[in-house]
Scaffold this motif. Structure first.
Motif, PDB file in Angstrom:
ATOM      1  N   SER A  72      -7.410   6.770  -9.890  1.00 63.45           N
ATOM      2  CA  SER A  72      -6.904   5.670  -9.094  1.00 63.45           C
ATOM      3  C   SER A  72      -6.863   5.588  -7.890  1.00 63.45           C
ATOM      4  N   ILE A  73      -7.591   6.571  -7.295  1.00 68.27           N
ATOM      5  CA  ILE A  73      -8.098   6.215  -5.955  1.00 68.27           C
ATOM      6  C   ILE A  73      -9.379   5.131  -5.527  1.00 68.27           C
ATOM      7  N   VAL A  74     -10.006   5.279  -6.802  1.00 69.03           N
ATOM      8  CA  VAL A  74     -11.143   4.057  -7.092  1.00 69.03           C
ATOM      9  C   VAL A  74     -10.431   2.947  -7.024  1.00 69.03           C
ATOM     10  N   GLU A  75     -10.063   2.551  -7.843  1.00 61.86           N
ATOM     11  CA  GLU A  75      -8.792   1.477  -8.013  1.00 61.86           C
ATOM     12  C   GLU A  75      -8.248   1.136  -6.432  1.00 61.86           C
ATOM     13  N   LEU A  76      -7.764   1.980  -6.233  1.00 62.12           N
ATOM     14  CA  LEU A  76      -7.024   1.484  -5.498  1.00 62.12           C
ATOM     15  C   LEU A  76      -8.189   1.014  -4.245  1.00 62.12           C
ATOM     16  N   SER A  77      -9.311   1.828  -4.190  1.00 64.47           N
ATOM     17  CA  SER A  77     -10.755   0.837  -3.027  1.00 64.47           C
ATOM     18  C   SER A  77     -11.071  -0.171  -3.418  1.00 64.47           C
ATOM     19  N   LYS A  78     -10.905  -0.765  -4.662  1.00 64.42           N
ATOM     20  CA  LYS A  78     -11.176  -2.184  -5.228  1.00 64.42           C
ATOM     21  C   LYS A  78      -9.887  -2.896  -4.764  1.00 64.42           C
ATOM     22  N   MET A  79      -8.513  -2.677  -4.697  1.00 58.82           N
ATOM     23  CA  MET A  79      -7.451  -3.532  -4.029  1.00 58.82           C
ATOM     24  C   MET A  79      -7.737  -3.265  -2.908  1.00 58.82           C
ATOM     25  N   LEU A 128       0.435  11.839  -8.553  1.00 68.04           N
ATOM     26  CA  LEU A 128      -0.403  11.878 -10.165  1.00 68.04           C
ATOM     27  C   LEU A 128      -1.579  13.359  -9.115  1.00 68.04           C
ATOM     28  N   VAL A 129      -1.566  13.427  -8.326  1.00 67.98           N
ATOM     29  CA  VAL A 129      -2.329  14.187  -7.710  1.00 67.98           C
ATOM     30  C   VAL A 129      -2.120  16.072  -8.045  1.00 67.98           C
ATOM     31  N   ASP A 130      -0.921  16.151  -8.955  1.00 66.25           N
ATOM     32  CA  ASP A 130      -0.891  17.719  -9.262  1.00 66.25           C
ATOM     33  C   ASP A 130      -0.809  17.714 -10.500  1.00 66.25           C
ATOM     34  N   LEU A 131      -0.422  16.289 -11.154  1.00 67.38           N
ATOM     35  CA  LEU A 131      -0.059  16.473 -12.447  1.00 67.38           C
ATOM     36  C   LEU A 131      -1.194  16.302 -13.661  1.00 67.38           C
ATOM     37  N   ASP A 132      -2.053  15.239 -12.567  1.00 71.20           N
ATOM     38  CA  ASP A 132      -3.273  14.726 -13.470  1.00 71.20           C
ATOM     39  C   ASP A 132      -4.449  14.638 -12.150  1.00 71.20           C
ATOM     40  N   PRO A 133      -5.045  15.890 -11.256  1.00 73.24           N
ATOM     41  CA  PRO A 133      -6.399  15.007 -10.942  1.00 73.24           C
ATOM     42  C   PRO A 133      -7.110  14.469 -10.967  1.00 73.24           C
ATOM     43  N   ILE A 179      -2.432  -2.873 -12.452  1.00 72.73           N
ATOM     44  CA  ILE A 179      -1.776  -2.879 -14.409  1.00 72.73           C
ATOM     45  C   ILE A 179      -3.096  -1.633 -14.718  1.00 72.73           C
ATOM     46  N   SER A 180      -4.284  -1.545 -14.079  1.00 73.48           N
ATOM     47  CA  SER A 180      -4.858  -0.228 -14.502  1.00 73.48           C
ATOM     48  C   SER A 180      -4.639   1.122 -13.922  1.00 73.48           C
ATOM     49  N   LEU A 181      -4.626   1.139 -12.758  1.00 72.69           N
ATOM     50  CA  LEU A 181      -3.862   1.776 -11.997  1.00 72.69           C
ATOM     51  C   LEU A 181      -2.429   2.430 -12.716  1.00 72.69           C
ATOM     52  N   MET A 182      -1.474   1.520 -13.507  1.00 75.75           N
ATOM     53  CA  MET A 182       0.012   2.082 -13.211  1.00 75.75           C
ATOM     54  C   MET A 182      -1.176   2.376 -15.364  1.00 75.75           C
ATOM     55  N   ARG A 183      -1.391   1.899 -15.590  1.00 81.17           N
ATOM     56  CA  ARG A 183      -1.906   2.468 -16.747  1.00 81.17           C
ATOM     57  C   ARG A 183      -2.015   4.358 -16.901  1.00 81.17           C
ATOM     58  N   LEU A 184      -3.128   4.754 -15.703  1.00 85.55           N
ATOM     59  CA  LEU A 184      -2.880   5.629 -15.445  1.00 85.55           C
ATOM     60  C   LEU A 184      -2.221   6.712 -14.722  1.00 85.55           C
ATOM     61  N   ARG A 185      -0.985   6.078 -14.261  1.00 86.29           N
ATOM     62  CA  ARG A 185      -0.141   6.654 -14.406  1.00 86.29           C
ATOM     63  C   ARG A 185       1.471   7.167 -15.266  1.00 86.29           C
ATOM     64  N   PHE A 186       1.774   6.298 -15.773  1.00 84.44           N
ATOM     65  CA  PHE A 186       2.207   6.092 -16.952  1.00 84.44           C
ATOM     66  C   PHE A 186       2.664   6.733 -18.067  1.00 84.44           C
ATOM     67  N   PHE A 228       0.908  -0.752  -0.241  1.00 82.68           N
ATOM     68  CA  PHE A 228      -0.229  -0.538   0.272  1.00 82.68           C
ATOM     69  C   PHE A 228       1.283   0.957   0.259  1.00 82.68           C
ATOM     70  N   MET A 229       1.759   1.164   0.423  1.00 85.28           N
ATOM     71  CA  MET A 229       2.896   2.335   0.893  1.00 85.28           C
ATOM     72  C   MET A 229       3.247   2.740  -0.638  1.00 85.28           C
ATOM     73  N   ASN A 230       3.766   2.643  -1.704  1.00 83.21           N
ATOM     74  CA  ASN A 230       4.100   1.847  -3.099  1.00 83.21           C
ATOM     75  C   ASN A 230       2.659   2.141  -3.707  1.00 83.21           C
ATOM     76  N   THR A 231       1.759   1.977  -2.825  1.00 82.64           N
ATOM     77  CA  THR A 231       0.598   2.037  -4.364  1.00 82.64           C
ATOM     78  C   THR A 231      -0.085   4.050  -3.997  1.00 82.64           C
ATOM     79  N   LEU A 232       0.055   4.388  -3.251  1.00 82.55           N
ATOM     80  CA  LEU A 232       0.196   5.405  -2.268  1.00 82.55           C
ATOM     81  C   LEU A 232       0.865   6.592  -2.694  1.00 82.55           C
ATOM     82  N   ASN A 233       2.130   6.542  -2.800  1.00 84.17           N
ATOM     83  CA  ASN A 233       2.987   7.252  -3.332  1.00 84.17           C
ATOM     84  C   ASN A 233       3.137   7.099  -5.163  1.00 84.17           C
TER      85      ASN A 233
END
Length: 370
Positions: A214-221, A203-208, A247-254, A193-198
């Motif tokens: 990502s938070i939705v995907e994290l809640s599912k996880m 993404l917060v500043d780059l793309d709200p 992986i869906s969360l990672m696609r949003l980030r990268f 979870f620490m790595n996922t929250l990081n």
């Protein structure tokens, strides 16, 4: 009654069945003998036969519940030897005093019937010409039978004690394994979870908007981990669903320059894996295998073949990346796999200059129930 409480239920049932069989066989023997010689069945002969067996039963009960536990449970050899010698001595004395020569006094026995026996001849042997016992034969035979009975009883108690000790060791090993797995889970979950929250924080500043997704995907996880991570194994389908959310969360980030491939098996039914066992390797691949300076890739392939779960995860390895196989998550996964599967799994890691590849092969099922 403390010693009685230590007796195994199956052991007592065995003794009950054996002694009940002895008494039943004596009864059947009397019936068959009466039918064969035409005298018919007499309840008196049956009762006298049972009374002849009673001293052996008393000796057995005293030895089983008083003498034998001193050696089997308390390791008091001297006490056991003294108690056994005393019991055996009393038994022999009873044979000598209670079964004297019928000609020494008292009413004569019925013709052909031993006054102290189990039947016309009885276990104490046939009569001599004058109606007395053959010298040495009956008492010695009964004493030998009593010794064999005591030895067999002692052997059975050691046998059942061995069974109980093995069961206790298995329970202890199972509890120890459960505690070790729980300790490793408590290390893996916060780390994951620490790595996922990081990742979400980045993404917060780059793309709200992406951060919200990502938070939705994290809640599912989190829902998956909260309900499933306390089990030794979970269905392969659930673990692959978790990978899908991650992986869906990672696609949003990268950015699109990062190539992400994910292949699930055609059939996922019946297979089970430890929770987060696959996700930890995928997390490691994204953490150490992505570079913003050159094209990067993560390729994930899960399959089920021949009663095995085959998992491959390959990621690019930038020159600046440190060796990723020594992280906390990877080492804990390895430890959990060893606890659950022993040597019945394969974890091969190939770390080259350009790529980092993990091959994990697990049995579809494990016998460990924790």
């Amino acid at each position: 009654m403390k010693l009685l409480g230590k007796e195994n239920g199956k052991e007592n049932v065995l003794y009950l069945v054996v002694w009940a069989s002895f008494f039943l066989l004596l009864g059947l023997r009397g019936v068959v003998t009466g039918l064969l010689d035409g005298s018919g069945f007499e309840i008196r002969s049956l009762l006298e036969s049972w009374l002849g067996l009673l001293p052996f039963l008393v000796l057995f009960l005293l030895h089983n519940y008083l003498a034998a536990p001193q050696l089997v449970y308390h390791k008091r050899t001297a006490v056991y030897v003294a108690a056994s010698v005393l019991l055996f001595g009393l038994f022999v004395a009873y044979l000598s005093l209670g079964h004297g020569d019928p000609g020494a006094g008292g009413p004569p026995p019925e013709p052909g019937f031993a006054p102290d026996g189990f039947g016309p001849e009885g276990p104490r042997g046939p009569r001599g010409p004058e109606g007395g016992r053959h010298p040495m034969q009956p008492d010695v035979l009964e004493a030998v039978v009593a010794l064999i009975m005591m030895g067999a009883n002692l052997g059975l108690k050691f046998y059942f004690r061995g069974i109980r000790e093995r069961e206790s060791m298995e329970r202890l090993e199972k509890e120890n394994l459960r505690y070790q797995l729980e300790y490793l889970r408590y290390q893996i979950n916060p780390h994951f979870f620490m790595n996922t929250l990081n990742n979400i924080h980045a993404l917060v500043d780059l793309d709200p908007e992406k951060a919200k997704e990502s938070i939705v995907e994290l809640s599912k996880m989190m829902r998956h981990i909260l309900y499933d991570s306390d089990k030794a194994t979970i269905p392969l389908r659930d673990e692959l669903d978790l990978l899908e959310h991650y992986i869906s969360l990672m696609r949003l980030r990268f950015p699109d320059s990062v190539s992400i491939e994910y292949i699930r098996p055609a059939s996922e039914e019946g297979a089970e894996v430890p929770p987060l066992s696959l996700a930890s390797f995928v997390e490691n691949a994204f953490k150490h295998g992505i570079s913003y300076e050159k094209r990067s890739f993560v390729r994930i392939n899960a399959a089920q073949e021949g009663g095995k779960v085959i998992f491959r995860c390959v990621n690019s390895l930038p020159a600046s990346s440190s060796v990723s196989g020594k992280g906390l998550g990877i080492e804990n996964v390895r430890s959990r796999l060893q606890l659950l599967y022993g040597e019945d799994f394969t974890l091969h890691i190939e770390d080259s200059a350009e790529a980092y590849e993990v091959l994990l092969v697990l049995p579809s099922k494990t016998d460990k129930q924790l």
